[in-house]
Every structure is written in structure tokens, then in C-alpha cells.
Design an enzyme around this catalytic site. Structure first.
Site, PDB file in Angstrom:
ATOM      1  N   GLU A  14      22.789 -21.574 -18.425  1.00 40.66           N
ATOM      2  CA  GLU A  14      21.870 -20.745 -17.634  1.00 40.66           C
ATOM      3  C   GLU A  14      22.622 -19.606 -16.943  1.00 40.66           C
ATOM      4  OE1 GLU A  14      18.367 -23.800 -16.176  1.00 40.66           O
ATOM      5  OE2 GLU A  14      20.379 -24.045 -15.334  1.00 40.66           O
ATOM      6  N   ASP A  21       0.842  -1.194   0.000  1.00 42.85           N
ATOM      7  CA  ASP A  21       0.000   0.000   0.000  1.00 42.85           C
ATOM      8  C   ASP A  21       0.872   1.238   0.000  1.00 42.85           C
ATOM      9  OD1 ASP A  21       0.526   0.838   2.860  1.00 42.85           O
ATOM     10  OD2 ASP A  21      -0.301  -1.160   3.206  1.00 42.85           O
TER      11      ASP A  21
END
Ligand code: GLA
Length: 731
Positions: free
Chosen positions: A614, A534
Site C-alpha cells: 500500500e 460557496d
């Protein structure tokens, strides 16, 4: 001038670059809301015409006029008990036990700059960026006064609101409800878009027509919650990303809240947003005031994208603070999903070494480094290093990590206490629990009573001790349960209803002390992922861990919902291993990377366990994020699909000068013989030509926005989308 006041008609127009908000004190001194929308330039009172609606009472001073009712008029701050049977914005109990309140206009002041709130986060601005209008209201029969505050940030098309309730009488009054925002919409037809969810599945966008009666979005958990976000959008039924009307509002608050939308018998809408009255009362003695937290609203007549841009800018520039608010954040590696509680200093150093080789900037040590903490059953509150796990303590570990060229960050969960902890044995009364009643546990833990200054002081002291002991430049501030059993040993019985709000005030006070003392530390918020995502937390922490779900496919939906209100830089987002720990899903590494790049980017795995191929990909991702990160965080963000409906998620970042456009995304599920989808871009210069990187192709902005660009063919599930366009010339 952002505010135009007609003294004679007592008419107020709050004007921003593209919007107008109007209200007026009418002949009975009732403050009527007239308009929120496009700039209109005319008092919109001419639209208000009401019949004699049955069972809608009439105020005494309206005499024989049965068409004037507080139940039908659009009101700027609706009261209780005086014949408006819709939901009230404010409710009080007077000393005599009565509950009616009839607020009428008494005056105003206007000044440059933006008001601030005591002990609460709020939008801040320079003198010349904002204006503050204060409207004074007073009850007709008591000494209760209310000031409505409006902050107008014209350049952002944003209006902030809060209310201040004052007991100017001699006897105490009890406040039972005090909304920050009350918005009556007597015109138009509206739907509601909001963001619901659950742990590891936050902020799922849901759009519904309004039903007659009341709809509520709320949290009574003491945090803003995973289940509902303290934000809402009202939109016209035809509203899309690029067209239609919408009003967005969010709460600058991190505790329990309620957003109420009411469609009345005349098809008028009332929107209320504020503290949750279910867990709130506040006693106001003579001369005391109560300031509500702040609500922020914006209007767009061109759909959701523009609304989001208003919110992204205001949050990034006028709510987030500190060193990191606008600069690049470190690419971090968090060890949580790599080790959980099972680590020692060698393991952490090994993870840090492989991360540093691939270009990661910071190692974040998550839960488990302190007290007796080998599982989630014990240790919270004991913020001293567990030297069995970390031999040599933090200073030694941090020194060695710094020697790798990496910064060091640390996890805390300051608001909690385990019953099995030294702190609980010493201070059982510091936990929130009701005497004589077995407390609810959440993740085996209890919540510390942050309304108490001695608890705040303890946390400030122990956290400062840790921060001063080593070169720590990041804190992950976690909060892993909802609050229940509301009771504080430090409050009298009649004030127990204040605990929920006092807790949040205590949290903010502690955070403020820490961010002031450690301005160079980057704070990242967290609450079991995004359970306290928030604008209140963003005032202290410019980024928040978006979700405990690191599955890239699910994240596209979580981040889609989050993006309606919150800026990309606020979204903590990491690449993790496959099969994913939350869903078991396998997604390609590049798809995980582009999804995590839609945020403040990092990794949550042991990179040393990856294959050479990777590892090369990871180091390339980090290099790439360092170059495109500024565009991602500073550019305008566009949602190019609805991943809850489409078979792909795509989004883009467009530079302010519209020169560079980066499209990222993921194709979801492959089928045989699929036609390639055309993705329509947004926010380009229609009159310019763009080239797609890696090709010779040139398209007009108009073609890319109206016709679109073909997405890659589907092959396998969850494949990535990566396209970059550059403006080559004007047409
Ligand atoms: C919460 C957080 C996780 C991790 C754990 C540690 O669930 O969201 O990221 O920090 O706590 O216990």
C-alpha cells in the site's frame, strides 16, 4: 463592446461571446426584462403580449389599458405593494410605516472594468476584461433610489449582478429584503436543479419540475449550509450534459440566503436570489446606502457541461485570489482521522516521517493543538499552544517537520468560543446569545460575535501571533455549528436584525486582513466539511474541505453535485482508511485515490500503518498526481455519468488543446454476467484519432464520443476506472 444601448428606445443589450441579456425601460419607465439566452440581436419585446388578466391590477399611468399589469410583465427588479403579487426583489418600510415601492427608470452609466463591493467578495477583472452597467431607478413617491449593477465578462459568458439601495430622503427607512438577482423568464419551460444535503452528505443533485407557486432553497443558519447550497440551475426539460438550455446562478456570499423560484399563473418564472429576508433587516438613515452581495449567472444553450465550464473558469480566475489560485497545491496529510484529539508531538512527527518518505508535501495539524482541547467540549477561543501535548511548542515541531522536507499547516476554528475557555471567562459578552435566555449549543460551543471589531481584532492578533511564531504555510479555517440566538451586545435593539449580515461582513473583514498580511499562506475553508462551500469563501480560500465524509463511494456523489458550480481545484479531497470512519465501507485504495484526485489532493490517515504494498501504491499515487494534477485543475471537467442513477461514476479532464484526456471513476456494484458498459466521452476533437494508453488501440474522437469506450468488467465492488487517451493525429 459588450453592452449595446439604444438611447431612443431605452433598450439595453448585454452581449457576451455566446449569450445575450436584454431589458428595456418601457413607456411608463418600468424596467422590463426581455431576454436571457442565445444571441438574438433583436429586441425581444415582440414576444410580450398580455390579455386583460383578471385580478391583475393596472398602474395608474397605464390609463384605460387593462392589459398592462405589473403582475404580468417581466420585471428587472420587482417591487412590493404595487400590484405585482409575485415575490418581490426588494421590500422596505418607509418612515410613515407604509411599504409600497414603485421603482421607475431614471438613467444609466456604462464604464469599462468591473465594479467592486465594499467589504464583500465579488468577481474582479481587469479594465479590458469587463464592463459595468449601472441602471438607476427611483421610487415614484419617496426618495428611495436603487441602482442595479451589471458586470459583463463577455469572454466568460458571465453576467454579475447586485443592487444598491439608497435612502435619499431625510427620514430613516428600514430595508426588509434586497435580492441580488431578480430574473423573470416570460418564455420557455423550466425545471430546477439544486444541491441539497446534510452534514457529511453535501450537495446532492436534485432536479425537479417547477410547481405553480413558490419553491425555496435557503439557509437561515448564518452560513451557506450543508443543507442547501447558494446556487441554482434552471434548465429546459430536455437539458442534458451536452444539449439543452440552462441558466445557472450562484451567490458570492457565505451566510444565510434565499433562492426563490416562482411559477406564476401564466407559466412565467421568476427567480430571486439574495440575502435571506427571514434573518435580515437593515436601517438606512438619510443618505446611507446598502450594497447587496453579488450574484453570478451564466447561460448555456449546449447543456450543463458548458455551463459548468463557464462557472469553473470565472471562479478559478476571477473569484479565487492569491498565490495559489492557479498553481499546484501541496499534497497534504491531515492528522484528523488518524488521531482525532489523541496525539502528542512524537505521534505527529512519526506520522509526518512516514508521509514524507512517500512524497507528501505538507503535514496539517488539525483540531486539538491549543488551549485545553482534549475533546470538543472545551478550549475554543484559546489560541495558544497546548504544551502538554506539544512539548517545545509549535516552533520546535514545525522546525522538525520542515527538516523532513515538509511544509506545515494548522487548523483553526476562529469564529467559535467554548464556555469552558479562558476567552469565555474573560469576555462572555463576545458570544452570540440573548441576555436572559439559555443559548443553544452546537457541538458544545457558542459563536463569537464577529460583527464586533474588538472580536475581529482579538482574532487577528492571536492568529498573527501563532503564524509569526513558526513557519506555517497553510491554515484550515473551520466553522462547526450553525448560528442561532441572534443578538449582539454591540448593536442597538432596532439594529439586531442586521447581525446575521454584519457577522458575515466581520468574517470577511478578518479574512481579508489575514490573507493580505500572509499572502504566502494557503487558506482552506471548512465548516464541518462542506457546510460553507460557496463562492464567497473561495474569494479568501482557493480550496474548501468538501465533506467530512471521506468514503470514496459517497464522495463520488458529493463531488458530482459540487462540480456543477465549483471548479475541481476548489474541492479539498483526501484518501482515508478503510473501513471508512463515516460509513464502515471498504473501497480499494486506488478507487479512493482517483476520487480524491478530483480535487486538491491529500491523505487523512497514518500512512505508517499501511502495508509495504500500500505504501508503494501511495507513493505512486503522489508521483502520478504531480504529473496529472495540472491537467486535473486546468483542463475542462466533464461529468460522464450520473452516479445517482448509473451503476458507476465516471468523469474526465480534457486539456485545452484536446490532446490529452484523462478518465477517472469507480464501478459501483458487481453482479454476475454483466455486460460491459460503454462510456461516451465528451469534449474530444471528433476529427482526430486517439490512442488509449497501455494499448495499441486507436479510436476516432467521434467514435469515443458517440459510441464510447468499454468500461472494465465489474469484479468486486467499487473498483477504479483509470484511462488516459492521447491524440495521435488528425483524420
Ligand atoms: C470538522 C472538520 C473536520 C475536523 C474537525 C475537527 O468536523 O470538518 O475535518 O477538522 O472539525 O474538530
Amino acid at each position: 463592446m459588450a453592452v449595446i444601448i439604444n438611447e431612443e428606445n431605452r433598450m439595453f443589450q448585454l452581449i457576451t461571446d455566446n449569450t445575450e441579456y436584454q431589458f428595456q425601460a418601457d413607456e411608463y419607465d418600468v424596467l422590463r426584462h426581455l431576454w436571457y439566452g442565445e444571441k438574438v440581436g433583436t429586441p425581444m419585446s415582440y414576444l410580450l403580449s398580455y390579455p386583460d388578466v383578471g385580478f391583475a391590477g393596472n398602474p395608474y399611468d397605464a390609463g384605460n389599458d387593462r392589459t398592462y399589469s405589473l403582475h404580468t410583465q417581466p420585471l428587472e427588479y420587482a417591487c412590493e405593494g404595487i400590484g405585482d403579487y409575485r415575490s418581490a426583489a426588494v421590500s422596505i418600510t418607509h418612515a410613515d410605516g407604509s411599504t409600497a415601492l414603485d421603482l421607475r427608470y431614471t438613467g444609466y452609466t456604462l464604464h469599462k472594468g468591473k465594479y467592486s463591493l465594499t467589504g464583500l467578495p465579488a468577481v474582479y477583472a481587469d479594465e479590458d476584461e469587463a464592463e459595468t452597467l449601472e441602471i438607476y431607478l427611483k421610487d415614484t413617491a419617496s426618495e428611495t433610489e436603487v441602482t442595479l449593477r451589471y458586470g459583463i465578462l463577455a469572454g466568460y459568458d458571465v453576467i454579475t449582478r447586485c443592487a444598491v439601495i439608497r435612502n435619499a430622503g431625510t427620514e430613516p427607512i428600514r430595508l426588509r429584503k434586497a435580492a441580488s438577482l431578480c430574473l423573470d423568464l416570460p418564455y420557455g419551460s423550466w425545471e430546477q436543479l439544486h444541491f441539497h444535503g446534510r452534514h457529511a452528505m453535501e450537495r446532492q443533485a436534485e432536479r425537479l419540475p417547477l410547481l405553480h407557486g413558490v419553491q425555496e432553497i435557503s439557509s437561515s443558519r448564518g452560513t451557506s449550509s450543508h443543507q442547501q447550497n447558494p446556487s441554482v440551475i434552471l434548465c429546459s426539460p430536455d437539458c442534458t450534459e451536452q444539449s439543452g438550455r440552462c441558466i445557472g446562478a450562484f451567490f458570492v456570499y457565505s451566510g444565510s440566503f434565499k433562492i426563490r423560484t416562482e411559477l406564476d399563473e401564466l407559466n412565467q418564472v421568476r427567480l430571486l436570489l439574495g440575502l435571506n429576508p427571514d434573518t435580515f433587516t437593515w436601517t438606512l438613515n438619510s443618505s446611507e446606502i446598502f450594497e447587496t452581495p453579488e450574484a453570478v449567472m451564466t447561460y448555456s444553450g449546449s447543456g450543463f457541461a458548458e455551463m459548468s465550464h463557464h462557472f469553473h473558469s470565472i471562479i478559478r480566475r476571477h473569484i479565487c485570489r492569491g498565490k495559489y489560485k492557479l498553481i499546484e497545491r501541496p499534497v497534504l496529510l491531515n492528522n484528523w482521522e488518524a488521531t482525532y484529539f489523541d496525539f502528542n508531538e512524537e505521534k505527529i512527527l512519526q506520522i509526518a516521517e512516514s508521509a514524507s518518505e512517500l512524497g507528501v508535501d505538507m503535514l496539517v495539524l488539525d483540531d486539538g493543538w491549543f488551549g485545553k482541547r482534549d475533546s470538543d467540549t472545551s478550549g475554543l477561543g484559546d489560541w495558544f499552544v497546548n504544551e502538554q501535548k506539544l512539548k517545545g511548542g509549535l516552533p520546535e515541531l514545525v522546525k522538525r517537520i520542515n527538516a523532513l522536507g515538509m511544509q506545515f499547516g494548522l487548523w483553526f476554528e476562529p469564529e467559535m468560543i467554548s464556555e469552558d475557555s479562558e476567552l469565555y471567562r474573560q469576555h462572555p459578552d463576545w458570544a452570540i446569545r440573548i441576555p436572559g435566555r439559555a443559548p443553544m449549543r452546537g457541538r458544545f460551543q457558542l459563536v463569537l460575535d464577529l460583527s464586533r471589531t474588538d472580536v475581529q481584532d482579538y482574532l487577528f492578533r492571536v492568529m498573527s501571533g501563532i503564524l509569526d511564531s513558526a513557519n506555517i504555510t497553510y491554515i484550515k479555517w473551520d466553522m462547526n455549528r450553525s448560528i442561532s440566538d441572534l443578538y449582539s451586545h454591540a448593536l442597538s435593539p432596532e439594529r439586531q436584525g442586521e447581525l446575521s449580515h454584519r457577522y458575515v461582513l466581520g468574517l470577511y473583514a478578518l479574512l481579508e486582513r489575514l490573507v493580505q498580511k500572509y499572502p504566502d499562506v494557503l487558506f482552506e475553508g471548512c465548516s464541518g466539511g462542506g457546510g460553507r462551500f460557496d463562492a464567497g469563501m473561495l474569494y479568501y480560500c482557493p480550496q474548501i474541505w468538501c465533506s467530512d465524509d471521506t468514503d470514496a463511494y459517497e464522495r463520488t456523489k458529493i463531488q458530482y453535485g459540487t462540480s456543477f458550480i465549483y471548479p475541481i481545484s476548489a474541492v479539498g479531497s483526501h484518501v482515508s482508511v478503510v473501513p471508512n470512519h463515516q460509513t464502515g465501507r471498504i473501497t480499494p485504495l486506488t478507487s479512493r485515490a482517483v476520487t480524491a484526485m478530483a480535487g486538491s489532493f491529500g491523505y487523512e490517515l497514518d500512512l505508517g500503518l499501511l502495508s509495504e504494498e500500500e505504501k508503494n501504491a501511495v507513493s505512486e499515487q503522489i508521483r502520478s498526481f504531480k504529473s496529472i494534477g495540472p491537467l486535473i485543475h486546468n483542463g475542462s471537467y466533464y461529468r460522464l455519468s450520473d452516479p445517482t442513477k448509473d451503476n458507476y461514476a465516471c468523469w474526465s479532464y480534457v486539456s485545452d488543446d484536446k490532446e490529452t484526456v484523462l478518465v477517472h471513476g469507480m464501478l459501483f456494484h458487481a453482479q454476475p454476467n454483466m455486460k460491459q458498459a460503454a462510456l461516451r466521452l465528451q469534449g474530444l476533437d471528433a476529427q482526430a484519432c486517439y490512442t488509449l494508453s497501455g494499448t495499441d488501440a486507436v479510436y476516432t474522437g467521434a467514435a469515443l464520443m458517440n459510441g464510447g469506450i468499454l468500461l472494465p468488467p465489474y469484479w468486486g465492488d467499487y473498483s477504479p476506472v483509470e484511462m488516459q487517451f492521447r491524440k495521435v493525429h488528425e483524420i
